[in-house]
Design a protein around this motif. Structure first.
Motif, PDB file in Angstrom:
ATOM      1  N   GLY A   1       0.790  -1.229   0.000  1.00  0.00           N
ATOM      2  CA  GLY A   1       0.000   0.000   0.000  1.00  0.00           C
ATOM      3  C   GLY A   1       0.816   1.268   0.000  1.00  0.00           C
ATOM      4  O   GLY A   1       0.267   2.376  -0.173  1.00  0.00           O
ATOM      5  N   LEU A   2       2.129   1.148   0.160  1.00  0.00           N
ATOM      6  CA  LEU A   2       2.971   2.345   0.228  1.00  0.00           C
ATOM      7  C   LEU A   2       2.988   3.114  -1.086  1.00  0.00           C
ATOM      8  O   LEU A   2       3.227   4.320  -1.095  1.00  0.00           O
ATOM      9  N   LYS A   3       2.730   2.408  -2.206  1.00  0.00           N
ATOM     10  CA  LYS A   3       2.765   3.107  -3.497  1.00  0.00           C
ATOM     11  C   LYS A   3       1.675   4.173  -3.577  1.00  0.00           C
ATOM     12  O   LYS A   3       1.843   5.188  -4.258  1.00  0.00           O
ATOM     13  N   TYR A   4       0.559   3.949  -2.904  1.00  0.00           N
ATOM     14  CA  TYR A   4      -0.495   4.955  -2.910  1.00  0.00           C
ATOM     15  C   TYR A   4      -0.155   6.116  -1.983  1.00  0.00           C
ATOM     16  O   TYR A   4      -0.504   7.260  -2.252  1.00  0.00           O
ATOM     17  N   LYS A   5       0.563   5.806  -0.921  1.00  0.00           N
ATOM     18  CA  LYS A   5       0.948   6.855   0.015  1.00  0.00           C
ATOM     19  C   LYS A   5       2.040   7.746  -0.554  1.00  0.00           C
ATOM     20  O   LYS A   5       1.996   8.971  -0.421  1.00  0.00           O
ATOM     21  N   PHE A   6       3.029   7.116  -1.218  1.00  0.00           N
ATOM     22  CA  PHE A   6       4.175   7.879  -1.716  1.00  0.00           C
ATOM     23  C   PHE A   6       4.080   8.220  -3.197  1.00  0.00           C
ATOM     24  O   PHE A   6       4.910   8.962  -3.714  1.00  0.00           O
ATOM     25  N   GLY A   7       3.092   7.656  -3.906  1.00  0.00           N
ATOM     26  CA  GLY A   7       2.827   8.078  -5.275  1.00  0.00           C
ATOM     27  C   GLY A   7       3.685   7.459  -6.355  1.00  0.00           C
ATOM     28  O   GLY A   7       3.769   7.997  -7.458  1.00  0.00           O
ATOM     29  N   TYR A   8       4.349   6.321  -6.095  1.00  0.00           N
ATOM     30  CA  TYR A   8       5.086   5.641  -7.162  1.00  0.00           C
ATOM     31  C   TYR A   8       4.219   4.475  -7.656  1.00  0.00           C
ATOM     32  O   TYR A   8       3.581   3.789  -6.881  1.00  0.00           O
ATOM     33  N   ASP A   9       4.200   4.271  -8.956  1.00  0.00           N
ATOM     34  CA  ASP A   9       3.287   3.294  -9.545  1.00  0.00           C
ATOM     35  C   ASP A   9       3.988   1.963  -9.782  1.00  0.00           C
ATOM     36  O   ASP A   9       4.458   1.663 -10.878  1.00  0.00           O
ATOM     37  N   ASP A  10       4.053   1.172  -8.728  1.00  0.00           N
ATOM     38  CA  ASP A  10       4.578  -0.189  -8.799  1.00  0.00           C
ATOM     39  C   ASP A  10       3.413  -1.094  -9.172  1.00  0.00           C
ATOM     40  O   ASP A  10       2.699  -1.602  -8.317  1.00  0.00           O
ATOM     41  N   SER A  11       3.218  -1.286 -10.467  1.00  0.00           N
ATOM     42  CA  SER A  11       1.979  -1.861 -10.988  1.00  0.00           C
ATOM     43  C   SER A  11       1.550  -3.143 -10.286  1.00  0.00           C
ATOM     44  O   SER A  11       0.408  -3.272  -9.847  1.00  0.00           O
ATOM     45  N   LEU A  12       2.454  -4.118 -10.181  1.00  0.00           N
ATOM     46  CA  LEU A  12       2.094  -5.438  -9.655  1.00  0.00           C
ATOM     47  C   LEU A  12       2.859  -5.772  -8.375  1.00  0.00           C
ATOM     48  O   LEU A  12       3.096  -6.939  -8.064  1.00  0.00           O
ATOM     49  N   ASP A  13       3.268  -4.751  -7.644  1.00  0.00           N
ATOM     50  CA  ASP A  13       3.815  -4.889  -6.289  1.00  0.00           C
ATOM     51  C   ASP A  13       5.162  -5.602  -6.235  1.00  0.00           C
ATOM     52  O   ASP A  13       5.433  -6.391  -5.315  1.00  0.00           O
ATOM     53  N   VAL A  14       6.011  -5.329  -7.201  1.00  0.00           N
ATOM     54  CA  VAL A  14       7.358  -5.898  -7.187  1.00  0.00           C
ATOM     55  C   VAL A  14       8.161  -5.334  -6.017  1.00  0.00           C
ATOM     56  O   VAL A  14       8.883  -6.056  -5.331  1.00  0.00           O
ATOM     57  N   VAL A  15       8.025  -4.046  -5.789  1.00  0.00           N
ATOM     58  CA  VAL A  15       8.738  -3.409  -4.673  1.00  0.00           C
ATOM     59  C   VAL A  15       8.204  -3.936  -3.341  1.00  0.00           C
ATOM     60  O   VAL A  15       8.971  -4.327  -2.453  1.00  0.00           O
ATOM     61  N   GLY A  16       6.876  -3.977  -3.217  1.00  0.00           N
ATOM     62  CA  GLY A  16       6.272  -4.387  -1.964  1.00  0.00           C
ATOM     63  C   GLY A  16       6.533  -5.834  -1.597  1.00  0.00           C
ATOM     64  O   GLY A  16       6.656  -6.172  -0.415  1.00  0.00           O
ATOM     65  N   VAL A  17       6.643  -6.718  -2.598  1.00  0.00           N
ATOM     66  CA  VAL A  17       6.835  -8.141  -2.318  1.00  0.00           C
ATOM     67  C   VAL A  17       8.304  -8.550  -2.437  1.00  0.00           C
ATOM     68  O   VAL A  17       8.876  -9.137  -1.512  1.00  0.00           O
ATOM     69  N   HIS A  18       8.942  -8.237  -3.558  1.00  0.00           N
ATOM     70  CA  HIS A  18      10.301  -8.744  -3.775  1.00  0.00           C
ATOM     71  C   HIS A  18      11.362  -7.919  -3.053  1.00  0.00           C
ATOM     72  O   HIS A  18      12.259  -8.500  -2.422  1.00  0.00           O
ATOM     73  N   LEU A  19      11.282  -6.608  -3.134  1.00  0.00           N
ATOM     74  CA  LEU A  19      12.271  -5.800  -2.416  1.00  0.00           C
ATOM     75  C   LEU A  19      12.095  -5.948  -0.909  1.00  0.00           C
ATOM     76  O   LEU A  19      13.048  -6.275  -0.187  1.00  0.00           O
ATOM     77  N   VAL A  20      10.888  -5.724  -0.430  1.00  0.00           N
ATOM     78  CA  VAL A  20      10.647  -5.801   1.012  1.00  0.00           C
ATOM     79  C   VAL A  20      10.844  -7.230   1.522  1.00  0.00           C
ATOM     80  O   VAL A  20      11.490  -7.460   2.549  1.00  0.00           O
ATOM     81  N   GLY A  21      10.316  -8.217   0.796  1.00  0.00           N
ATOM     82  CA  GLY A  21      10.488  -9.606   1.208  1.00  0.00           C
ATOM     83  C   GLY A  21      11.944 -10.022   1.227  1.00  0.00           C
ATOM     84  O   GLY A  21      12.385 -10.750   2.135  1.00  0.00           O
ATOM     85  N   GLY A  22      12.708  -9.588   0.235  1.00  0.00           N
ATOM     86  CA  GLY A  22      14.131  -9.906   0.198  1.00  0.00           C
ATOM     87  C   GLY A  22      14.894  -9.273   1.347  1.00  0.00           C
ATOM     88  O   GLY A  22      15.766  -9.902   1.959  1.00  0.00           O
ATOM     89  N   VAL A  23      14.567  -8.015   1.661  1.00  0.00           N
ATOM     90  CA  VAL A  23      15.215  -7.334   2.780  1.00  0.00           C
ATOM     91  C   VAL A  23      14.877  -8.032   4.100  1.00  0.00           C
ATOM     92  O   VAL A  23      15.764  -8.304   4.927  1.00  0.00           O
TER      93      VAL A  23
END
Length: 446
Positions: A314-336
């Protein structure tokens, strides 16, 4: 002489069992890319389905050729400055004997090379999910070519290549938390910050057009991930591969349940998209950590990743970046999450004797994990943004706005995913049948 005889006796010999196992694992990892294509393809709108599938499939072609020509050499050749490798024997894979063994293991170099190729293929494909609906296919193909050369091949050397700085530092990454998932997630963020949002972002409904396809893709990913993870030990003579196999299943299940529980509390429903996304989040988080933790630790890692990734999308809506299919939310965050939690949950009884904080090891490994995580994240983010900027300023990265609105499939591929007007289609049959039905009615009336 006795010393020489001892060394010869101790030298590894080809294991048919391990070789066969690794070839099967390689095939399992390859099937993950079509699985990812279905996973992403179901999540987009109808008009972008084929483009999403093709963005994954083209990686199978481009990366394979680059890997043979120079990628394997850059990633796993002789170290140069702890940054990149190079071995002329690996260029074109032409100087490798068919029975030559890989670096102290019991499998041929060719088998190791093809296994690692499958990782190189899926990593740029992961990025594509953040760019749905709006990227020229030629620009995407060029981006893959440049990105694996400048980013993936060197980062793979950092993490897994003998002499790479992260490898020498002692960063634990069993199967790709940093080299694959953080690398791809950070790259996705870098590119979308350059190319901008989709037309209608936060205004138009952009719901998945086929949740069954999403679930099929998630199932293929889950299945293939056993090869991805368990195979990364390059054999199973000591049981570590089996531990990783078990932890892969356990963490994935825990993450799926945790995501669904969060979703129910936060939004009031258990969704199929949440189940699929939660499973992938667990797979991502256990990828770096599964060889170092216990099954109970895998439950904790999976559950933590499931909740944090669910929150992160949900951060993409808060910060305004369009991560279409949640690659940042799942792969970046999950990897970290998965990489850093090694510093807490490593038991010292898995792939190494390194113990995390909860097992008496202090925070030493946690700080090493931080160095690996944020080093890869920063490099991939910046390098990927620069590559996207250069492509955008030369051949252009995005399709025209009218193409994006009408649908990228027809413009870029001259096809559509579903033929609603062909023979046998419901609409066509209704239209064709209407006059006949009317005539019959008139006859009866007459």
């Amino acid at each position: 002489m006795a010393s020489a005889i001892t060394l010869a006796a101790d030298a590894p010999t080809l294991s048919a069992a391990n070789t066969g196992f690794m070839l099967i694992c390689s095939a399992l990892v390859l099937i993950m890319t079509p699985g990812l294509a279905f996973f992403y393809g179901g999540m987009v709108r109808v008009k972008s389905t084929l483009n999403m599938l093709m963005m994954s499939f083209i990686s199978m072609g481009i990366v394979t050729i680059l890997w043979v020509l120079y990628g394997f050499s850059l990633a796993f050749g002789t170290d140069s400055g702890s940054v990149v490798g190079w071995s002329s024997d690996y260029v074109g894979l032409s100087g490798i004997g068919k029975m030559e063994l890989w670096d102290g293991y019991t499998i041929p170099v060719f088998v190791f090379a093809v296994f690692q190729l499958m990782f190189a293929i899926i990593t740029p494909a992961l990025i594509s999910g953040a760019l749905a609906d709006r990227v020229k296919f030629t620009a995407w193909a060029l981006f893959i070519t440049l990105w694996v050369t400048v980013v993936y091949f060197p980062v793979a050397h950092w993490v897994w290549g003998t002499g790479g700085w992260a490898f020498e530092l002692g960063v634990i990454d069993f199967a790709g938390g940093t080299a694959v998932h953080i690398n791809a997630g950070a790259a996705a963020l870098g590119v979308i910050l350059v190319i901008g949002k989709r037309v209608g972002f936060k205004k138009d409904p952009m719901r998945p057009h086929s949740l069954p396809l999403v679930m099929l893709g998630a199932g293929l990913l889950w299945f293939g991930w056993f090869g991805f993870n368990a195979g990364s030990w390059l054999g199973n003579d000591d049981g570590v591969g089996a531990l990783m196999f078990v932890n892969t299943q356990v963490a994935t299940a825990a993450a799926m349940l945790a995501w669904l529980a969060y979703e129910k509390i936060r939004h009031g429903a258990f969704t199929t998209l949440g189940a699929a996304s939660g499973a992938v989040a667990g797979l991502v988080a256990v990828t770096p950590s599964g060889g170092a933790i216990s099954p109970l630790g895998a439950i904790a890692v999976g559950a933590i990743a499931g909740v944090l990734c669910a929150m992160a999308v949900g951060l993409k809506y808060k910060f305004g970046y369009d991560d279409s299919l949640d690659v940042v939310g799942v792969h970046l965050v999950g990897g970290v999450v998965g990489s850093l939690l090694i510093g807490f949950f490593a038991t010292g009884g898995g792939q190494s004797d390194v113990a995390g904080l909860f097992y008496g090891g202090g925070l030493d490994q946690f700080w090493k994990q931080c160095a690996g995580v944020f080093g890869v994240l920063a490099y991939s983010l910046v390098a990927s943004a620069v590559l996207a900027f250069l492509i955008d300023k030369t051949i252009g990265m995005r399709v025209p706005e009218d193409v994006e609105i009408a649908g990228i499939d027809q413009a870029e591929h001259a096809e559509t995913a579903y033929d609603f007007s062909g023979a046998g289609g419901g609409a066509a049959r209704t239209a064709a049948a209407a006059p006949a039905a009317g005539s019959a009615s008139k006859k009866v009336d007459a």
